[in-house]
Design a protein around this motif. Structure first.
Motif: not given
Length: 230
Positions: A103-107, A123-126, A168-170
């Motif tokens: 998911k997007p970082i900080g959102k 960016g995203v939480w990779d 929650g997956g990813g």
């Protein structure tokens, strides 16, 4: 009595003059009033080059491949003072972390008041970003409100990431890098190696001369029958 006092004062005055003169002379000889570095220092201390001595060990991809969500659940116990991770869980000091991976970082958590340092990070939480965040939140996003110092062990970071992935997956896990080491003296397989040698085909005499002493040599003389015919 007066003479003794005068003599004592005289010696004190003389000692003071000697001390003042010695101080003056030493400052001129040893440059005490203007210290200078020696032209050649006594010795040098070799310092490692910048970047040397970097942390060695597995990459985050390798640590993820070897880790487990079960081990990560134990590590996540350090986070429960501020976070929940169950689906639909309430936010605490920090946001609910269910489904955060990818998911997007900080959102990620709608309505949560993220710090501007994290909300504007982009960016995203990779897996690389999460690894850096868990290692040092303030190093990842200077000015973040998160006060947690971070996890120093890459194995702990990988395990807690796998635990969040299980809730929650990813994105798919990254493929761990495989280092191929060359084996000395490796024997060529079938069909490999140099091809046939160039040049004219060796004669029977040359071939026989190239053979070892213990190898039999085929007799090239004509066969004579009992009646004398060949």
């Amino acid at each position: 009595m007066q003479d003794n006092r005068n003599t004592a004062f005289g010696w004190i005055l003389f000692a003071g003059i000697i001390a003042l003169g010695s101080s003056y002379l030493s400052s001129k000889v040893f440059h005490a009033d203007s210290p200078e570095s020696p032209e050649q220092p006594g010795y040098f201390i070799d310092a490692p080059e910048e970047g040397a001595g970097a942390e060695s060990g597995p990459t985050i991809a390798q640590a993820l491949a070897a880790g487990s969500a079960e081990a990560g659940e134990k590590v996540f116990a350090k986070c429960t003072a501020c976070h929940t991770i169950n689906q639909g869980g309430a936010a605490g000091i920090g946001p609910n972390l269910y489904g955060i991976m990818g998911k997007p970082i900080g959102k990620h958590a709608a309505g949560f008041a993220y710090s501007s340092a994290l909300a504007e990070k982009g960016g995203v939480w990779d897996y690389d970003a999460m690894n850096e965040w868990l290692k040092s939140p303030r190093g990842f996003a200077a000015g973040t409100k998160m006060s947690f110092a971070g996890l120093g062990s890459i194995e702990d970071r990988a395990n807690v990431t796998l635990y969040m992935l299980a809730n929650g997956g990813g994105p798919p896990l990254p493929e761990p890098e495989v280092e191929e080491a060359a084996v000395e003296g490796e024997i060529d397989g079938a069909g490999e190696g140099p091809g046939p040698a160039e040049g004219a085909e060796a004669s029977a005499v040359e071939a026989a001369g190239a053979m070892g002493d213990e190898q039999p040599v085929v007799d090239q003389s004509p066969v004579t029958e009992a009646d004398g015919s060949q």
